[in-house]
Design an enzyme around this catalytic site. Structure first.
Site, PDB file in Angstrom:
ATOM      1  N   SER A  44       0.896  -1.150   0.000  1.00 38.93           N
ATOM      2  CA  SER A  44       0.000   0.000   0.000  1.00 38.93           C
ATOM      3  C   SER A  44       0.931   1.196   0.000  1.00 38.93           C
ATOM      4  O   SER A  44       1.664   1.437   0.965  1.00 38.93           O
ATOM      5  CB  SER A  44      -0.893  -0.007   1.231  1.00 38.93           C
ATOM      6  OG  SER A  44      -1.769   1.088   1.164  1.00 38.93           O
ATOM      7  N   ASN A  76      10.765   6.968 -12.314  1.00 43.04           N
ATOM      8  CA  ASN A  76      10.749   6.321 -13.634  1.00 43.04           C
ATOM      9  C   ASN A  76       9.660   6.878 -14.548  1.00 43.04           C
ATOM     10  O   ASN A  76       9.392   6.315 -15.600  1.00 43.04           O
ATOM     11  CB  ASN A  76      10.708   4.792 -13.509  1.00 43.04           C
ATOM     12  CG  ASN A  76       9.420   4.294 -12.886  1.00 43.04           C
ATOM     13  OD1 ASN A  76       8.403   4.980 -12.878  1.00 43.04           O
ATOM     14  ND2 ASN A  76       9.453   3.077 -12.367  1.00 43.04           N
ATOM     15  N   HIS A 136       2.834  -1.395 -17.014  1.00 44.41           N
ATOM     16  CA  HIS A 136       2.836  -1.511 -15.551  1.00 44.41           C
ATOM     17  C   HIS A 136       2.165  -2.822 -15.125  1.00 44.41           C
ATOM     18  O   HIS A 136       1.055  -3.112 -15.545  1.00 44.41           O
ATOM     19  CB  HIS A 136       2.111  -0.319 -14.922  1.00 44.41           C
ATOM     20  CG  HIS A 136       2.129  -0.352 -13.418  1.00 44.41           C
ATOM     21  ND1 HIS A 136       3.108   0.276 -12.681  1.00 44.41           N
ATOM     22  CD2 HIS A 136       1.316  -0.959 -12.520  1.00 44.41           C
ATOM     23  CE1 HIS A 136       2.875   0.065 -11.390  1.00 44.41           C
ATOM     24  NE2 HIS A 136       1.798  -0.677 -11.272  1.00 44.41           N
ATOM     25  N   GLU A 156      -1.552  11.232  12.006  1.00 40.77           N
ATOM     26  CA  GLU A 156      -1.836   9.918  12.569  1.00 40.77           C
ATOM     27  C   GLU A 156      -1.251   8.794  11.723  1.00 40.77           C
ATOM     28  O   GLU A 156      -0.887   7.735  12.250  1.00 40.77           O
ATOM     29  CB  GLU A 156      -3.353   9.740  12.737  1.00 40.77           C
ATOM     30  CG  GLU A 156      -3.997  10.709  13.727  1.00 40.77           C
ATOM     31  CD  GLU A 156      -4.213  12.116  13.175  1.00 40.77           C
ATOM     32  OE1 GLU A 156      -4.056  12.315  11.945  1.00 40.77           O
ATOM     33  OE2 GLU A 156      -4.531  13.023  13.964  1.00 40.77           O
TER      34      GLU A 156
END
Lengths: 610, 610
Positions: free
Chosen positions: A116, A176, A251, A356
């Site tokens: 993530s 990139n 990708h 946080e």
């Protein structure tokens, strides 16, 4: 052979591995590995110092691949270092392999799961803070993609690292130019990234990420400057393979067999080099031996006390007997009462300001280096770190979170400050302990339980002062519950936690006047729930159960009890079913249906219906 | 009287109101209001243009108090503008008043709730984007505190606003040096804030936030430059009251009666001025009339199709008949298939890059101006925006979210990419619709339902292609369910949704061979759940119910069914109970206990036990 020549050869091998293993797996991100190959070679075999025999050597440098989708080249580097067998690369992404699609600590050198995006820099900052605290000569390196620099969490981490003077932290940004669906925001305007890091208080250097000499030189500054260092590296996605280089649309796509053959031809034969010979040994360092008891001296409460204050008291007391305990704050320590720990143990206390995500990310980093981080903020604001909390779970991270100011019982500040969904964040996490004490005594006991438990724990505390229910030495084991009122033939059972326990006790008194006796249970351990105890109570009260909680309907104690009792009881669930508003605590408890009056009414409605 | 003299008097009145109303309420943040008084006076009565008779006038400038704890002075400004009665200020924070502790849209001029810090700039960016799109001459002003500039979400918004060329956006940073528990990170180093905004592509100006001439001059540039403008204002917390000025420890504390008297003496008598005379009228502008049908032409599916692809198809089709629909992406539009909308309607499409918090925050802003935003990312990454989602609920925001790639069925990418807690985010939100279609037909129908529903909706889509189950014109109303297999005397009922519907159908076939007939229900509407239908099914299957879902145990469909059936059925809940790993989708479904084999076994275990 000099080191630069060696690194060139190693980089070529890393490229070959990355292409081969993703084709074998049939999925993965080869082009992002190719952009990273020279940087990875220079990091692992040019600059970093670590003991390949021991991931926990206190002298080790640490590395976090924040761009977790570059996992194949990370696994390839560990293979070239002799840490995993070269043959194991073939098993990338298989259910039997620890070399997962994105890094997780199932592979022991990974200390925090990534994938993530935007989270790694906070983890690295936490590691760097731990190294400073424990006098390790190591440095923390974090590899980021250019795309993930759009994530705010990167800038929370950048901010904190500069403010905490983490000169032993080095970010390497692999620019990139291509994101997943589009070119990245700044494409090849490398100065844009450098300006941002500089504005956040970092040293910066812009380099060609395929020029090994420049890379090695830039990396050699890591840990030698007075501020954290960001290396902004211009790279080419797919570098080394003509039909992949700088092409959008590649990708996350592995090469087909014939494409792979063509690519390998272009890269040339796999250079014969024993990469592990180029590893650099760490400086000698010994992990500090820290007192780590959890049996702190508990406070003797007499007067009404908020559970959040008890948390503060307990954390400070724990800090005295457990030197590994550290605390991180998001500028609310005078409300969560973590400030007591900050005053007592300033060197083990980290101010992350109002950020946080970074607070939790740094906690993961500190935990990865063996510290025991406690983090507290308003429960409502833990929603801000939900993704970090999720990733901490996949990191098997031993972090402890406290959410204060839960529910409508906070009163006038209004809904933005009311934690009404926090149980729904933590309950879904397998293995996460969720505690919700009603009084100061049980709150202190819960802090001790959290410190003993290996794994993520969440403590829910409330704002208003409440009476003391329990004797000083009462035990509150994880998975337990307390029966506060019990008769020989109770008509129904009320299962409550936190502030609603007191409402249930009021309802008990009110109903008793009419000769109705009820069981009152304090379900302080929301997860694991005392299923056996609750099933028994339901059976002994002829299946009449009221659950009452200061939380929204979904995901909290009511759901937990319903799951435990499915088929065994009729359950009336009193909880907050509307979006609440400002008001006095007692008015709000009543308006949203969780006060004593509503509990009594729910009990009486059983009588009518049966 | 010239405007500067008027603003001085108005600022004094705002100070008096702020002190009086917080003392009357017995809580609130007076000192942060005092630092803001001159800025607020200049904003409302010096620069902003709005029609006090109509909060929806298309020519209005908009203002978002990102530092929501300054609510009292915001209410005071609306009172001075004649929008709420001056007397109503006395009711601050009462349960009967719309003037809550932090701003919510219960007061009609508030278009997004604030109070969870760092979110307002994204909302302002969304409003500014809406104004550009709808050719409004208005500008969006956002007031931030210095403390909240530690939140990463601020920098996500700053980044997006610059990249989207939102020159009609103006941030005013109230640098009062003091946070809640500590001095802020940069204290009075105002250049640090200016450097950050400049690095993120903004125009910046540093001013004295108590010098009305400077404030007015700085504000007059808003909307006239080629880039968004950040005004960094040096202020004094508690300004105007000697014993409050620049003093730590006064955050969030109202004055006691005697302190109030002393303070009011220092400020002097409330100046007599009719503030509303100084309001500036908006430029004439007409809200664009947009076609807004929701009955788009649905695709005729024959082949296996992923529900995420159906989402993309439906969104594009919806976009044709509903011109208010806009889309925001977090650089995954080629995975969520929102890219179809982006290609068809580029002017209504916003790339927020990898910044989920900003994506949702901008959606709130666009919705506040009357657009209908659809936002999609991997469900796992919606955890990143959980706080924004929560605040969108308190904003009664009409936003539509889609989370793709849910559950272990995504396969090899591994746990960081698996949405396994997303239902637990949305189910607790009162009024939030949660839809989880199993096939492409139902996914398209759900998109139409979302567009029709006024309020937050969440759609859960899956990665793999799955067979088509339903006929093209089948209706999927919110709150419904579909019974896919039903016999005259079914032995048990399986309640599934999404990918597990197909596992349930396989289990049906397998059990049928042994003469065991089961009911199979597609619970596509997770919230509201078809409680009546499910209660009926449970009754007709002698209370034997299996719930199977690709989600963690807590907070999902299992909890919803358990709550609906409490006391009425024995429920076996098949769900993901461990932290999963990489692998093939079918391997993972089986390993984590949610495949056809496990469903069959659960059904058979009823037989043995009864």
């Amino acid at each position: 052979m000099n080191r630069l020549d060696a690194l060139k050869k190693i980089a070529a091998r890393l490229r070959v591995h990355s292409l081969e293993m993703t084709t074998a797996a049939g999925s993965g991100h080869p082009t992002t590995c190719l952009s990273m190959a020279d940087l990875t070679a220079a990091l692992f075999f040019g600059e970093m110092r670590f003991n390949p025999a021991d991931p926990d050597d206190w002298g080790n440098d640490e590395i976090v691949f924040s761009k977790g989708h570059a996992a194949p080249i990370l696994w390839a580097a560990y293979a070239e270092a002799g840490i995993v067998p070269l043959e194991s690369l073939r098993d990338l992404r298989k259910i039997t392999s620890v070399l997962e699609g994105h890094p997780t600590p199932r592979m022991p050198w990974i200390k925090a799961a990534t994938g993530s995006l935007g989270q790694g820099l906070s983890v690295g900052a936490g590691m760097a803070a731990a190294m400073k605290l424990g006098k390790s000569p190591g440095r923390a390196f974090v590899v980021l993609g250019d795309g993930e620099c759009a994530e705010g969490s990167v800038w929370e981490a950048a901010n904190a690292a500069a403010l905490l003077d983490l000169a032993n932290l080095c970010a390497v940004v692999d620019v990139n130019r291509l994101g997943q669906s589009d070119p990245t925001m700044h494409q090849y305007r490398l100065s844009a990234y450098a300006r941002k890091f500089a504005a956040f208080g970092w040293e910066t250097v812009v380099i060609d990420g395929h020029d090994l000499e420049s890379i090695v030189e830039a990396l050699s500054s890591a840990g030698r400057l007075s501020r954290p260092l960001a290396i902004i590296a211009r790279t080419v996605k797919g570098k080394g393979v003509s039909f992949l280089e700088d092409k959008n649309g590649w990708h996350g796509k592995p090469l087909k067999k014939d494409e792979l053959e063509k690519a390998l031809e272009e890269i040339g034969p796999r250079p014969g080099i024993e990469a592990r010979k180029w590893l650099r040994a760490p400086r000698k360092a010994v992990r500090p031996k820290l007192k780590s008891r959890t049996d702190f001296v508990r406070t003797d409460y007499k007067d009404k006390t908020a559970t959040r204050l008890a948390y503060g008291n307990a954390l400070k007391a724990l800090g005295r007997v457990h030197e590994g305990v550290v605390a991180i704050d998001g500028d609310v320590k005078n409300s969560t009462y973590a400030d007591q720990f900050f005053e007592a143990f300033p060197s083990r206390s980290f101010q992350s300001y109002i950020a946080e995500q970074n607070m939790v990310g740094m906690g993961m980093g500190l935990a990865a280096k063996g510290y025991l981080p406690f983090m507290a903020t308003f429960a409502a604001f833990l929603t801000r770190a939900h993704d970090q909390i999720r990733m901490a779970a996949y990191s098997f991270s031993n972090i402890k979170l406290c959410g204060s100011h839960v529910g409508v019982s906070i009163g006038e500040d209004g809904p933005s400050q009311m934690g009404l969904e926090d149980l729904a964040i933590f309950r879904p996490i397998p293995g996460c302990v969720v505690l919700y004490p009603s009084d100061a005594v049980s709150a202190e006991a819960c802090v001790a339980e959290m410190a003993k438990y290996k794994g993520m724990c969440y403590l829910r505390t409330t704002r208003p002062a409440v009476p003391v229910l329990y004797g000083k030495d009462e035990a509150f084991p994880i998975g337990g519950s307390k029966t506060l009122r019990k008769g020989a033939s109770d008509f129904a059972a009320v299962i409550a936690a936190g502030v609603t326990v007191f409402e249930a006790l009021k309802a008990y008194e009110e109903l008793k006047k009419d000769g109705i006796e009820i069981r009152v249970i304090d379900a302080y351990s929301v997860q694991p729930l005392d299923e056996a105890g609750i099933v028994k109570a339901a059976a002994e009260t002829r299946g009449r159960v009221v659950v009452v909680e200061d939380h929204f309907e979904g995901g909290g104690l009511g759901d937990a009890v319903a799951a435990a009792l499915a088929g065994r009881a009729e359950i009336k669930h009193l909880c907050v079913r509307e979006l609440p508003r400002s008001g006095k605590p007692e008015e709000l408890l009543d308006r949203y249906g969780i006060s004593a009056r509503h509990i009594s009414a729910a009990i009486r409605s059983f009588e009518i219906s049966k």
